[in-house]
Enzyme design. Sequence first.
Site, PDB file in Angstrom:
ATOM      1  N   SER A 125       0.823  -1.208   0.000  1.00 29.33           N
ATOM      2  CA  SER A 125       0.000   0.000   0.000  1.00 29.33           C
ATOM      3  C   SER A 125       0.859   1.261   0.000  1.00 29.33           C
ATOM      4  O   SER A 125       1.951   1.288   0.597  1.00 29.33           O
ATOM      5  CB  SER A 125      -0.868  -0.035   1.264  1.00 29.33           C
ATOM      6  OG  SER A 125      -1.318   1.253   1.595  1.00 29.33           O
ATOM      7  N   TYR A 149      -2.053  -0.241  10.215  1.00 31.28           N
ATOM      8  CA  TYR A 149      -2.278  -0.870   8.910  1.00 31.28           C
ATOM      9  C   TYR A 149      -1.031  -0.739   8.031  1.00 31.28           C
ATOM     10  O   TYR A 149      -0.547  -1.724   7.459  1.00 31.28           O
ATOM     11  CB  TYR A 149      -3.484  -0.209   8.218  1.00 31.28           C
ATOM     12  CG  TYR A 149      -3.617  -0.555   6.753  1.00 31.28           C
ATOM     13  CD1 TYR A 149      -4.089  -1.808   6.356  1.00 31.28           C
ATOM     14  CD2 TYR A 149      -3.259   0.365   5.759  1.00 31.28           C
ATOM     15  CE1 TYR A 149      -4.199  -2.135   4.995  1.00 31.28           C
ATOM     16  CE2 TYR A 149      -3.368   0.048   4.410  1.00 31.28           C
ATOM     17  CZ  TYR A 149      -3.837  -1.203   4.035  1.00 31.28           C
ATOM     18  OH  TYR A 149      -3.938  -1.518   2.698  1.00 31.28           O
TER      19      TYR A 149
END
Length: 318
Positions: A125, A149
Amino acid sequence: MMKHILVTGGAGFIGSNLVRELLKEHKVTVIDNFDDFYSREQKELNLKSFWRNENFSLIEGDIRRMQDLQEARNVDVIIHLAAKAGVRPSIENPILYQDVNVGGTQNLLEFAKKREIKQFIFASSSSVYGINENVPWHEEEKLLPISPYASTKLSGEMLGHVYSKLYNIRFIALRFFTVYGPGQRPDLAIHKFFKSIIAGSPIPVFGDGSTSRDYTFVNDTVKGIKACVDYEESDFEIINLGNHKTVTLRELIEAIENTCGKKAIINRLPEQPGDVPRTFANVSKAAAMLGYNPDTNLYEGLSEFYKWFKANQLVAHQ
Ligand code: NAD
């Protein structure tokens, strides 16, 4: 050559758009546990058109359980998309994110090692870059994640490096930049905004609208992932898959208003911890290595999302 590809998280948003394309050339097994982050109905809808294809199969199972993974046989390539997604909820539940995103990734790498599966593609990501003014971000930038995350995604990349060095598993980490399009997760801004604007409800806008994102249409992301299936030039790579354009929140809302022909009611809220002010990808590495060329502009992409949203009212509106 037809390959057998194991797609983890294939019932999800990016996964199901990817499976549709992979099935044109390959055999695909999806493993997905229909995690309750959002509705099972939306994921079943994502899979609906695959059932009539004899090259498709589903394991309803958890990437953290070796017994579940072992149901997949004669796999040539793993595309690992299953994860607890979302920055903000990871702050509420960091241990669970670690368990699924890091523990699950390692379990899958162990599975690849045991079964001698030599090609492993990992969904990383843009959030791994954290706050970094040096845009557009090149893969070599310093990485300073600011959410649990993001740190799990960085750990996944590093685990991949270990397994590629020790066990000759080719590992390609793809850093996705805010992906949108048909089937998009309901927690993401574009989906939430369409839903609220159409319903005449206020939309939550965090900050003054100046934050910006490199929105990437899902078909472009899928082309980049698919190009990795046959990539054999090197054993470990990290590659940005963005759109190489950055759009402010204000501009995004205006584009959504124009697409659905309705004005937004803004509910202004403070900036959220864990959110970065800007994302912006340098995609020259993806272009050179994968022939990647994202060519869907924001208005085209939004109108594809809107078509899907209208056609699937009951599910998409949950
Ligand atoms: P998604 O939530 O729609 O898909 C993830 C899928 O993984 C879901 O279907 C879920 O049921 C499944 N899953 C979760 N935990 C599992 C487990 N323990 N075992 C098996 N399956 C499990 O999310 P998405 O937006 O399609 O994202 C796909 C991947 O791309 C994720 O790894 C995400 O972190 C990454 N990513 C997405 C974006 C984006 O903008 N959508 C941006 C950057 C990275």
